[in-house]
Design a protein around this motif. Sequence first.
Motif, PDB file in Angstrom:
ATOM      1  N   GLU A   1       0.824  -1.211   0.000  1.00 20.58           N
ATOM      2  CA  GLU A   1       0.000   0.000   0.000  1.00 20.58           C
ATOM      3  C   GLU A   1       0.855   1.257   0.000  1.00 20.58           C
ATOM      4  O   GLU A   1       0.579   2.212  -0.742  1.00 20.58           O
TER       5      GLU A   1
ATOM      6  N   GLU B   1       1.702   4.186  -3.098  1.00 21.26           N
ATOM      7  CA  GLU B   1       1.703   5.648  -2.986  1.00 21.26           C
ATOM      8  C   GLU B   1       2.958   6.246  -3.621  1.00 21.26           C
ATOM      9  O   GLU B   1       2.894   7.260  -4.325  1.00 21.26           O
TER      10      GLU B   1
ATOM     11  N   SER C   1       3.091  -2.943  -7.855  1.00 20.69           N
ATOM     12  CA  SER C   1       3.104  -2.777  -6.401  1.00 20.69           C
ATOM     13  C   SER C   1       2.903  -4.079  -5.644  1.00 20.69           C
ATOM     14  O   SER C   1       3.173  -4.149  -4.443  1.00 20.69           O
TER      15      SER C   1
ATOM     16  N   GLU D   1      -5.248  -4.604  -6.077  1.00 25.99           N
ATOM     17  CA  GLU D   1      -5.894  -3.586  -5.260  1.00 25.99           C
ATOM     18  C   GLU D   1      -4.989  -2.389  -5.023  1.00 25.99           C
ATOM     19  O   GLU D   1      -5.423  -1.233  -5.128  1.00 25.99           O
ATOM     20  N   THR D   2      -3.725  -2.644  -4.723  1.00 27.43           N
ATOM     21  CA  THR D   2      -2.815  -1.528  -4.496  1.00 27.43           C
ATOM     22  C   THR D   2      -2.414  -0.861  -5.799  1.00 27.43           C
ATOM     23  O   THR D   2      -2.196   0.353  -5.844  1.00 27.43           O
TER      24      THR D   2
ATOM     25  N   ARG E   1      -4.307   2.198  -7.077  1.00 26.09           N
ATOM     26  CA  ARG E   1      -3.872   3.499  -6.557  1.00 26.09           C
ATOM     27  C   ARG E   1      -2.847   4.134  -7.494  1.00 26.09           C
ATOM     28  O   ARG E   1      -2.853   5.349  -7.703  1.00 26.09           O
TER      29      ARG E   1
END
Length: 268
Positions: free
Chosen positions: A155, A159, A181, A185-186, A189
């Motif tokens: 997560e 970023e 990543s 799901e991550t 982002r």
Amino acid sequence: MSAGKAARLARIGTGGRHVIVPMDHGITLGAVDGLVDIESTIDAVTTGGADAVLTQRGIADRVHENTNDAGYVVHLNGSTSIGPDESDKRPTGTVEDAIRAGADAVSFHINVGSEHEPEQISQLSEVTSAAREYGLPVLAMAYARGHDVRDEDPELFAEDLGHAVRLAEELDADLVKTAYSGTPETFERVVESTALPVLIAGGSKGTDEETLDIVRGAMDAGAAGVSMGRSIFQHEEPEKIARAVASVVHEDSEAADALRAAGLAVEA
């Protein structure tokens, strides 16, 4: 977007999705497996469905006769694995050099978060400005690499990767490549951080299923394709793995189905 840039983007992709096979590793790693007879490798991966291949400009004459009408990207910086700092990518050519080499696009690597970030920001900005003059697309290879990059947590890593891809857009790139990543799901982002098409890197060569699972996960997260080198060009059957990757990217195949259709084994 100019008509010329749109036409060139179409030459390195299909319907807004991209399977690009970078083979610029001769500077970084030397003449490793898959690059000694690069002519045969280029023929194999483009026969398998790669939309474009990518090399340094100095071997352009070994590329063009073997692409099967696929596109060609010229990479404009590099470093070696035996030098003082592999993250310190230095310019290896200009946009004009790439055009003379017959490129449909150029690419440039930047390590966001490294001590070399300031110079690489300036250099990428210069490349995008020059490329705009010719309607030449720019693929920014924007990685999050440095002491403060949080790559142990998917997560937090997402970023940092999101920051890297947004930087590429802010500097006027047309496509951006970055690391995966770790989970779909991550990676959402990351994709949401930019309006640019996001391509994933392959990283170190893994198993066929690992490669295809990463591609499937990235596409599920909204990626626009791959820019994947060693996992394809160092494969024992580069045509087959290129066909499997292209099936996931362009036909939305599931990983196992793509492997079977390409004639590659699927673990029980």
